[in-house]
Design a protein around this motif. Structure first.
Motif, PDB file in Angstrom:
ATOM      1  N   TYR B  13       0.885  -1.129  -0.104  1.00 34.98           N
ATOM      2  CA  TYR B  13       0.124  -0.053   0.050  1.00 34.98           C
ATOM      3  C   TYR B  13       0.703   1.269  -0.119  1.00 34.98           C
ATOM      4  O   TYR B  13       1.997   1.161   0.823  1.00 34.98           O
ATOM      5  CB  TYR B  13      -0.952   0.142   1.221  1.00 34.98           C
ATOM      6  N   GLY B  43      -4.380  -6.750  11.495  1.00 34.35           N
ATOM      7  CA  GLY B  43      -3.484  -6.164  10.540  1.00 34.35           C
ATOM      8  C   GLY B  43      -2.101  -6.930  10.037  1.00 34.35           C
ATOM      9  O   GLY B  43      -1.378  -6.527   9.498  1.00 34.35           O
ATOM     10  N   SER B  44      -2.796  -8.444  10.261  1.00 30.88           N
ATOM     11  CA  SER B  44      -1.598  -9.298   9.494  1.00 30.88           C
ATOM     12  C   SER B  44      -1.744  -9.669   8.041  1.00 30.88           C
ATOM     13  O   SER B  44      -0.996 -10.239   7.496  1.00 30.88           O
ATOM     14  CB  SER B  44      -1.744 -10.586  10.322  1.00 30.88           C
ATOM     15  N   GLY B  45      -2.964  -8.952   7.456  1.00 30.01           N
ATOM     16  CA  GLY B  45      -2.764  -8.945   5.989  1.00 30.01           C
ATOM     17  C   GLY B  45      -3.928  -9.926   5.425  1.00 30.01           C
ATOM     18  O   GLY B  45      -4.074 -10.281   4.190  1.00 30.01           O
ATOM     19  N   LYS B  46      -4.693 -10.317   6.623  1.00 31.97           N
ATOM     20  CA  LYS B  46      -5.831 -11.451   5.944  1.00 31.97           C
ATOM     21  C   LYS B  46      -6.960 -10.775   4.582  1.00 31.97           C
ATOM     22  O   LYS B  46      -7.262 -11.457   3.857  1.00 31.97           O
ATOM     23  CB  LYS B  46      -6.508 -11.799   7.180  1.00 31.97           C
ATOM     24  N   SER B  47      -7.457  -9.511   5.274  1.00 34.81           N
ATOM     25  CA  SER B  47      -8.329  -9.172   4.278  1.00 34.81           C
ATOM     26  C   SER B  47      -7.619  -8.837   2.928  1.00 34.81           C
ATOM     27  O   SER B  47      -8.391  -8.861   1.962  1.00 34.81           O
ATOM     28  CB  SER B  47      -8.846  -7.583   4.966  1.00 34.81           C
ATOM     29  N   THR B  48      -6.435  -8.232   2.908  1.00 34.26           N
ATOM     30  CA  THR B  48      -5.616  -7.684   1.819  1.00 34.26           C
ATOM     31  C   THR B  48      -5.649  -9.069   0.981  1.00 34.26           C
ATOM     32  O   THR B  48      -6.001  -9.102  -0.280  1.00 34.26           O
ATOM     33  CB  THR B  48      -4.478  -7.250   2.235  1.00 34.26           C
TER      34      THR B  48
HETATM   35  N1  LIG Z   1      -6.041   0.945   1.922  1.00 32.91           N
HETATM   36  C1  LIG Z   1      -4.951   0.591   2.560  1.00 32.91           C
HETATM   37  N2  LIG Z   1      -4.146   1.572   2.558  1.00 32.91           N
HETATM   38  C2  LIG Z   1      -3.107   1.414   3.454  1.00 32.91           C
HETATM   39  N3  LIG Z   1      -2.706   0.449   4.210  1.00 32.91           N
HETATM   40  C3  LIG Z   1      -3.742  -0.455   4.157  1.00 32.91           C
HETATM   41  C4  LIG Z   1      -4.734  -0.279   3.470  1.00 32.91           C
HETATM   42  N4  LIG Z   1      -5.568  -1.614   3.721  1.00 32.91           N
HETATM   43  C5  LIG Z   1      -4.820  -2.174   4.753  1.00 32.91           C
HETATM   44  N5  LIG Z   1      -3.650  -1.763   5.137  1.00 32.91           N
HETATM   45  C6  LIG Z   1      -2.597  -2.035   6.044  1.00 32.91           C
HETATM   46  O1  LIG Z   1      -2.115  -3.238   5.580  1.00 32.91           O
HETATM   47  C7  LIG Z   1      -2.122  -4.049   6.804  1.00 32.91           C
HETATM   48  C8  LIG Z   1      -2.751  -5.242   6.641  1.00 32.91           C
HETATM   49  O2  LIG Z   1      -4.124  -4.862   6.542  1.00 32.91           O
HETATM   50  P1  LIG Z   1      -5.411  -5.785   6.408  1.00 32.91           P
HETATM   51  O3  LIG Z   1      -5.131  -6.655   5.163  1.00 32.91           O
HETATM   52  O4  LIG Z   1      -6.588  -5.059   6.726  1.00 32.91           O
HETATM   53  O5  LIG Z   1      -5.059  -6.892   7.851  1.00 32.91           O
HETATM   54  P2  LIG Z   1      -6.105  -7.591   8.363  1.00 32.91           P
HETATM   55  O6  LIG Z   1      -7.572  -7.966   7.832  1.00 32.91           O
HETATM   56  O7  LIG Z   1      -5.751  -8.810   8.809  1.00 32.91           O
HETATM   57  O8  LIG Z   1      -6.617  -7.149   9.632  1.00 32.91           O
HETATM   58  C9  LIG Z   1      -2.338  -3.048   7.890  1.00 32.91           C
HETATM   59  O9  LIG Z   1      -0.899  -2.782   8.257  1.00 32.91           O
HETATM   60  C10 LIG Z   1      -2.974  -2.273   7.358  1.00 32.91           C
HETATM   61  O10 LIG Z   1      -2.997  -0.876   7.969  1.00 32.91           O
END
Ligand SMILES: Nc1ncnc2c1ncn2[C@@H]1O[C@H](COP(=O)(O)OP(=O)(O)O)[C@@H](O)[C@H]1O
Ligand SMILES: [Mg+2]
Lengths: 390, 228
Positions: B13, B43-48
């Motif tokens: 990101y 914040g471990s990247g699951k959603s991403t």
């Molecule tokens: N749109 C975005 N812009 C910047 N950073 C992001 C964005 N979405 C997620 N992040 C960062 O990427 C990391 C992984 O986020 P995310 O995939 O949402 O984690 P999880 O779903 O496991 O909580 C986190 O550090 C979050 O802050």
């Protein structure tokens, strides 16, 4: 809710523009009609000097203009097409047991041409009637209506100051003059008859006013100068002396009124444009404020498979229908507003195609642009960015 | 060959300030018919990771082959097509369109596959019935409980008969009892319909419904265990 507000902005903008333009155009039209009703390329000469304020000093009291003056203007002044003298007096007219007080005008047959007037029934009197001072008359529409109530007056006899007059014609309807006087509330008789039978011999040969028609619009000013110097010469007025008459250019007066109305119209259009702009800004704000919600909706739609083109199509249709409906209602409101204005203010209003086109076009463009543009931008995002939009 | 093949995927990101490496060289294969949980702390990247799996987002680098087709180089509209026919999503926040009936929300995916109105309605009713929402089709989202809203979302995810259903913290906003009902719904979809289910969660109770658990930490896969 959002759609209703957007439409409201559009309705107010479009409606007010159309109404204001209609009022302005209507005023212009009314002035033009009055100008036409007075007669074109017209000058008048009347006794008495003009003061600084434009009013004549003792006009009519010490009459100085004569039938001969009128004749001299007609024949000697270049640029003058025709001239006719007029004597007038407010008198009672009686028909049967009806009576009506009106302005009796004694004049010559060419007066009708000069004033661009004509008869709607019967015939006008001729030079023959003037020469032999016959007791004939033409009634204005108002007099005809108030004495005869729709009956044909031609061939009937009316009495003015107990003198019987044969009605030989009825004048066409002329309407109000710019100062609001009903020009149809009048009776025309031959000038000689008026002088001998109605107005008393002391007025013999003196006239209250001379109507002069210039050959063309361009001839108005030279004619005015010519008439002034001719009358000065005839009345033996030296360069240092005040004139005992006044020459006035009626067409010029009406033109200045027209100009005033033009300024009014411009002013109204400006106000209208501002309200249109305000309406447009309103539309824009509402559209932009809703972007968060709409962007999330766009994200949802994209996540279930909507393509960029699907999103754009949906929003262009939405913006278009919103704008068109709002614009159409605005036109209806504008038409209604104009009608109300005419109804309550008694002022004619004219809705022009141009005002509809401008108001409608502008709002629709604003509506489409601000309805569509945010959606267009959102449609280019990744679905997840649109979903997370805040 | 797996249904989903992810190899050396990175997602960086670029917000204002420091770039964030949300996915760091992730590789994973998921077979058709699996029920996978993706676990890990916040914040471990699951959603991403799920967004990339679901073609809602594209990787910064790496390769993603879905059902034998490379996806990582596809454009917007091709990805939309894939989401349309291959994926169904369920989100923590439901993501229903407000002021729009449950039925219309469920019909949404079929709007973009060119299906006729009557057929759309029939299939949407069927899907609502499958999630136990018969009789609620006229309700707007704000007239439904959280569990009911999530059922509408699941109906929407299955209505196009997509083989893969993805859910990101689907029970995050729900109480324990409702969570159980929702998870049982996923199990049924997996067992009865043979759907591939991928559920992101940080709750062990929820992960317990799956037969495989992939663990994330700091954008990396730190564990991958199958039950039985
Ligand atoms: N749109 C975005 N812009 C910047 N950073 C992001 C964005 N979405 C997620 N992040 C960062 O990427 C990391 C992984 O986020 P995310 O995939 O949402 O984690 P999880 O779903 O496991 O909580 C986190 O550090 C979050 O802050
Ligand atoms: Mg998350």
């Amino acid at each position: 809710m959002r759609s209703a507000l957007t439409m409201l902005g559009m309705i107010i903008g479009v409606g007010s523009v159309i109404t204001m333009m209609a009022v302005g155009t209507g005023a212009g039209q009314k002035i033009s009609e009055q100008m036409a009703s007075i007669g074109s390329n017209l000058l008048i000469a009347f006794p008495g000097a003009a003061t600084a304020g434009g009013h004549s000093m003792g006009a009519g009291t010490q009459s100085t203009l004569t039938v001969e003056d009128s004749e001299a203007i007609r024949t000697e002044c270049s640029g003058v097409k025709d001239a006719a003298p007029l004597v007038n007096k407010a008198l009672q007219v009686v028909y049967g047991n009806q009576n009506w007080s009106t302005l009796v005008m004694g004049t010559t047959p060419n007066m009708l041409d000069i004033r661009d007037w004509g008869v709607s029934a019967g015939r006008p009197f001729g030079w023959e009637d003037v020469r032999s001072a016959t007791k004939v008359c033409m009634l204005g529409q108002t007099v005809a209506n108030n004495l005869f109530f729709g009956m044909n007056p031609v061939g009937q006899t009316v009495r003015i100051k107990n003198v019987p007059f044969a009605v030989i014609g009825v004048l066409k309807k002329k309407g109000q003059n710019p100062s609001g006087q009903d020009q149809d509330d009048t009776i025309y008789v031959p000038i000689t008859t008026a002088q001998k039978r109605l107005f008393g011999s002391q007025l013999y040969n003196l006239v209250s006013i001379i109507f002069i028609k210039a050959k063309s619009f361009e001839d108005l000013e030279p004619a005015e100068r010519d008439i002034t110097s001719l009358l000065q010469q005839r009345h033996h007025i030296g360069p240092k002396q005040d004139n005992d008459f006044t020459v006035r250019n009626l067409t010029a007066i009406i033109q200045s009124a027209e100009m005033a109305v033009g300024i009014l119209t411009t002013l109204l259009s400006t106000i209208a444009s501002v309200s249109l702009l305000v309406g447009g800004i309103g539309i824009m704000n509402i559209m932009l404020v809703s972007v968060t919600e709409r962007t999330r909706e766009i994200g949802i739609r994209m996540s279930v498979g909507a393509k960029t083109s699907d999103i754009r199509f949906q929003f262009i249709v939405e913006a278009l229908s919103l704008s068109l409906i709002g614009g159409a209602v605005g036109i209806a409101i504008g038409a209604g507003g104009s009608w109300l204005f005419t109804y309550f203010a008694g002022w004619p209003t004219i809705i022009t195609a141009w005002s509809i086109f401008m108001a409608f076009g502008f709002s629709v463009l604003v509506g489409i642009f601000f309805g569509f543009y945010p959606a267009y931008k959102a449609s280019r995002l990744n679905p997840i960015d649109a979903l997370r939009y805040e | 060959m797996g249904l989903v093949e992810i190899e050396n995927v990175n997602r960086i990101y670029m917000p204002e300030g420091e770039p964030v490496k949300a996915l760091d060289n992730v590789s994973l294969v998921i077979e058709s018919g699996e029920f996978v949980s993706i676990m890990g702390p916040s914040g471990s990247g699951k959603s991403t990771f799920m967004h990339i799996l679901g073609c809602l987002d594209t990787p910064t680098s790496g390769s993603y082959i879905l059902d034998g087709t490379p996806v990582s180089s596809m454009g917007h509209d091709q990805l939309a097509e894939i989401r349309s026919y291959k994926m169904g999503f369920v989100f923590q926040g439901f993501n229903l369109i407000p002021r729009t009936s449950a039925l219309e929300n469920v019909e949404l995916p079929m709007l973009y596959t060119g299906m006729g109105a009557a057929e759309r309605k029939r299939k949407a009713m069927e899907a609502l019935k499958a999630v136990g929402l018969e009789g609620r089709e006229k309700h707007n989202p704000n007239e439904l409980s959280g569990g009911q809203q999530q059922r509408v979302a699941i109906a929407r995810a299955i209505v196009n008969d997509a083989p893969i259903i993805m859910a990101d913290e689907p029970t995050g906003n729900l109480d324990t009892k409702t969570s159980k009902e929702i998870m049982e719904l996923f199990v049924r979809l997996n067992v009865e319909k043979g759907k591939t289910i991928i559920v992101v969660t940080h709750e062990p109770d929820v992960a317990a419904y799956s037969r495989r658990i992939v663990r994330f930490l700091d954008g990396r896969i730190t564990g991958d265990e199958r039950k039985r």
